[in-house]
Motif scaffolding. Structure first.
Motif, mmCIF file in Angstrom:
data_model
loop_
_atom_site.group_PDB
_atom_site.id
_atom_site.type_symbol
_atom_site.label_atom_id
_atom_site.label_comp_id
_atom_site.label_asym_id
_atom_site.label_seq_id
_atom_site.Cartn_x
_atom_site.Cartn_y
_atom_site.Cartn_z
ATOM 1 N N LYS A 65 53.511 44.803 34.305
ATOM 2 C CA LYS A 65 53.230 44.624 32.880
ATOM 3 C C LYS A 65 52.058 45.475 32.426
ATOM 4 C CE LYS A 65 55.130 40.003 33.292
ATOM 5 N NZ LYS A 65 55.121 39.884 34.773
ATOM 6 N N ILE A 66 52.035 45.695 31.116
ATOM 7 C CA ILE A 66 50.937 46.429 30.489
ATOM 8 C C ILE A 66 50.335 45.519 29.415
ATOM 9 C CG2 ILE A 66 51.946 48.676 30.985
ATOM 10 C CD1 ILE A 66 52.006 47.335 27.410
ATOM 11 N N GLY A 67 49.140 45.906 28.945
ATOM 12 C CA GLY A 67 48.478 45.115 27.907
ATOM 13 C C GLY A 67 47.129 44.595 28.340
ATOM 14 N N ARG A 68 46.895 44.579 29.655
ATOM 15 C CA ARG A 68 45.604 44.160 30.188
ATOM 16 C C ARG A 68 45.102 45.215 31.184
ATOM 17 N NH1 ARG A 68 48.294 39.006 30.061
ATOM 18 N NH2 ARG A 68 46.987 37.300 29.254
ATOM 19 N N LEU A 69 43.939 45.741 30.932
ATOM 20 C CA LEU A 69 43.253 46.564 31.914
ATOM 21 C C LEU A 69 42.198 45.691 32.592
ATOM 22 C CD1 LEU A 69 42.788 49.838 29.828
ATOM 23 C CD2 LEU A 69 44.566 49.339 31.515
ATOM 24 N N LEU A 70 41.903 45.989 33.843
ATOM 25 C CA LEU A 70 40.944 45.199 34.606
ATOM 26 C C LEU A 70 39.632 45.950 34.728
ATOM 27 C CD1 LEU A 70 43.279 43.873 37.455
ATOM 28 C CD2 LEU A 70 42.708 42.783 35.268
ATOM 29 N N GLU A 71 38.555 45.249 34.439
ATOM 30 C CA GLU A 71 37.223 45.839 34.434
ATOM 31 C C GLU A 71 36.336 45.082 35.405
ATOM 32 O OE1 GLU A 71 34.263 45.239 30.979
ATOM 33 O OE2 GLU A 71 35.197 47.178 30.554
ATOM 34 N N VAL A 72 35.583 45.814 36.227
ATOM 35 C CA VAL A 72 34.662 45.177 37.167
ATOM 36 C C VAL A 72 33.612 44.374 36.396
ATOM 37 C CG1 VAL A 72 32.941 45.586 38.968
ATOM 38 C CG2 VAL A 72 35.003 47.002 38.876
ATOM 39 N N CYS A 73 33.298 43.186 36.900
ATOM 40 C CA CYS A 73 32.326 42.330 36.227
ATOM 41 C C CYS A 73 31.614 41.466 37.258
ATOM 42 C CB CYS A 73 32.995 41.454 35.164
ATOM 43 S SG CYS A 73 34.121 40.218 35.853
ATOM 44 N N SER A 74 30.620 40.717 36.826
ATOM 45 C CA SER A 74 29.952 39.772 37.714
ATOM 46 C C SER A 74 30.886 38.584 37.954
ATOM 47 C CB SER A 74 28.647 39.291 37.098
ATOM 48 O OG SER A 74 28.881 38.662 35.846
ATOM 49 N N PRO A 75 30.750 37.886 39.089
ATOM 50 C CA PRO A 75 31.671 36.778 39.420
ATOM 51 C C PRO A 75 31.770 35.712 38.340
ATOM 52 C CG PRO A 75 30.362 37.366 41.336
ATOM 53 C CD PRO A 75 29.794 38.152 40.184
ATOM 54 N N ASP A 76 30.674 35.450 37.640
ATOM 55 C CA ASP A 76 30.684 34.380 36.634
ATOM 56 C C ASP A 76 31.396 34.786 35.346
ATOM 57 O OD1 ASP A 76 28.433 36.174 36.301
ATOM 58 O OD2 ASP A 76 27.775 34.850 34.691
ATOM 59 N N ARG A 77 31.765 36.067 35.221
ATOM 60 C CA ARG A 77 32.446 36.537 34.004
ATOM 61 C C ARG A 77 33.909 36.892 34.263
ATOM 62 N NH1 ARG A 77 30.221 41.429 31.776
ATOM 63 N NH2 ARG A 77 31.207 40.831 29.814
ATOM 64 N N ARG A 78 34.368 36.650 35.455
ATOM 65 C CA ARG A 78 35.734 37.061 35.767
ATOM 66 C C ARG A 78 36.749 36.217 35.003
ATOM 67 N NH1 ARG A 78 38.690 33.879 39.112
ATOM 68 N NH2 ARG A 78 37.606 32.283 40.310
ATOM 69 N N THR A 79 37.901 36.805 34.757
ATOM 70 C CA THR A 79 38.978 36.123 34.043
ATOM 71 C C THR A 79 39.604 35.044 34.922
ATOM 72 O OG1 THR A 79 39.506 38.056 32.721
ATOM 73 C CG2 THR A 79 41.279 36.458 33.023
ATOM 74 N N GLY A 80 39.984 33.943 34.286
ATOM 75 C CA GLY A 80 40.800 32.951 34.984
ATOM 76 C C GLY A 80 40.039 32.003 35.879
ATOM 77 N N ILE A 81 38.741 31.810 35.649
ATOM 78 C CA ILE A 81 37.992 30.833 36.439
ATOM 79 C C ILE A 81 38.620 29.453 36.238
ATOM 80 C CG2 ILE A 81 35.771 29.659 36.684
ATOM 81 C CD1 ILE A 81 34.420 32.301 35.947
#
Length: 340
Positions: free
Chosen positions: A85-101
């Motif tokens: 799928k397309i529509g979401r790019l993944l960007e490096v972040c700190s653990p507390d800001r990650r998607t889907g916690i």
């Protein structure tokens, strides 16, 4: 396992096994799965005859795609169908800001960045090819341009507009060049899928949970439109997040949340009809959507080898026509629902 050939535009098409495999659970959805267990699950799916695999950058923030990499490496590329799928790019972040916690566990520290633009599509494809370790993808779905994901009709419509204004051109170009075989969208709502179908030339929609033994509102207008235009449907979530597999038990999940009493009561009535005919609820739930002429594959997924084996065994269940008729008579199934 039966195969359904789909060729809407005369480019050779794709061969879908009736049972596909949705890999969101292998992105550690709701619980962590080890790399070795994920590999064993995928190998069992292959052993049972599954030759269609769907994934997305969102699933485990890249984890699902990288786990498919290991699995697909030794498989002849022409022997399976692959969608992402397309529509979401993944960007490096700190653990507390990650998607889907709280939803995805033990995943890389990445956050989603929505991007349905032309450049976003091309970058997403490049990243997915790298994570998957393959030289081509068969189907690209625009992911989650719906109210469920974006929170409001206005926000969802803005994403649809962005896709159709920019990213759609990239999808069509990739298809026209023969880089991919088909384009579509993976969506939680049939209304959003219909809006896209009315605005563009899409081949397939991956519809999650919106045409099941419990829900058939898509028969109002969307599925007839698909039949008219030769659009195929990959049906995700045939168990409506679990309740059509577990039955009407307290705490059963429906549409990613605990089921309401109204839903529990309806499922209990459906299950009672199934029992009268000596059919398990989960058997009827998997077989029902396959009777619609637009459905090319059903993809229930699984987080255990036993679940994969069970799903394959369900395909062999014999459903007496009287069961469908009784469900319609009792108002539990739409009268116009195809039942084979």
């Amino acid at each position: 396992m039966d195969v359904r050939h789909f060729d809407r535009i005369g480019n050779g098409g794709l061969d879908f096994t009736e049972l596909g495999f949705g890999t969101a659970p292998l992105g550690n959805l709701y619980r962590a799965v080890s790399d070795d267990d994920a590999h064993a699950i995928l190998e069992k799916a292959w052993e049972t005859g599954v030759r269609y695999y769907d994934t997305a950058p969102l699933y485990g923030l890249g984890l699902s795609e990288t786990r498919l990499n290991r699995f697909l490496r030794g498989k002849p590329r022409d022997d399976y169908v692959l969608s992402t799928k397309i529509g979401r790019l993944l960007e490096v972040c700190s653990p507390d800001r990650r998607t889907g916690i709280g939803k995805f566990f033990d995943t890389p520290s990445r956050r989603e960045v929505y991007d349905y633009s032309h450049d976003g599509v091309m970058r997403s494809v490049e990243f997915s090819l790298e994570r998957l370790g393959v030289d081509r993808i068969d189907i690209l779905f625009a992911h989650d341009v719906d109210v469920f994901t974006h929170g409001s009709r206005a926000a969802a419509d803005a994403r649809i507009d962005e896709l159709m204004r920019s990213g759609y051109g990239a999808l069509v170009s990739l298809r026209d060049q023969g880089v991919i075989k088909a384009i579509g969208a993976g969506i939680n709502e049939w209304q959003a899928a219909q809006a896209l179908a009315e605005r563009g030339d899409f081949d397939l929609f991956l519809l999650a949970g919106r045409y099941t033994l419990l829900e058939q509102e898509a028969l109002e207008s969307f599925l007839p439109l698909c039949q008219e235009r030769g659009i195929g449907i990959v049906l995700g979530g045939p168990y409506n997040s679990g309740i059509l597999a577990t039955g009407a038990k307290p705490g059963a999940y429906y549409n990613y949340s605990e089921a309401s009493q109204e839903v529990l009561d309806r499922v209990a009535r459906i299950e009672a009809v199934c029992k009268r005919h000596g059919v398990r609820l989960i058997e009827a739930a998997l077989k029902f959507p396959l009777a619609h002429p637009s459905v090319v594959s059903v993809i229930p997924g699984g987080q255990r080898v036993a679940e994969v084996e069970s799903n394959r065994a369900l395909l062999d269940a014999r459903i007496p026509p009287a069961l469908w008729e009784d469900l319609k008579t009792e108002g539990l199934l739409r009268p116009d629902a195809p039942t084979g």
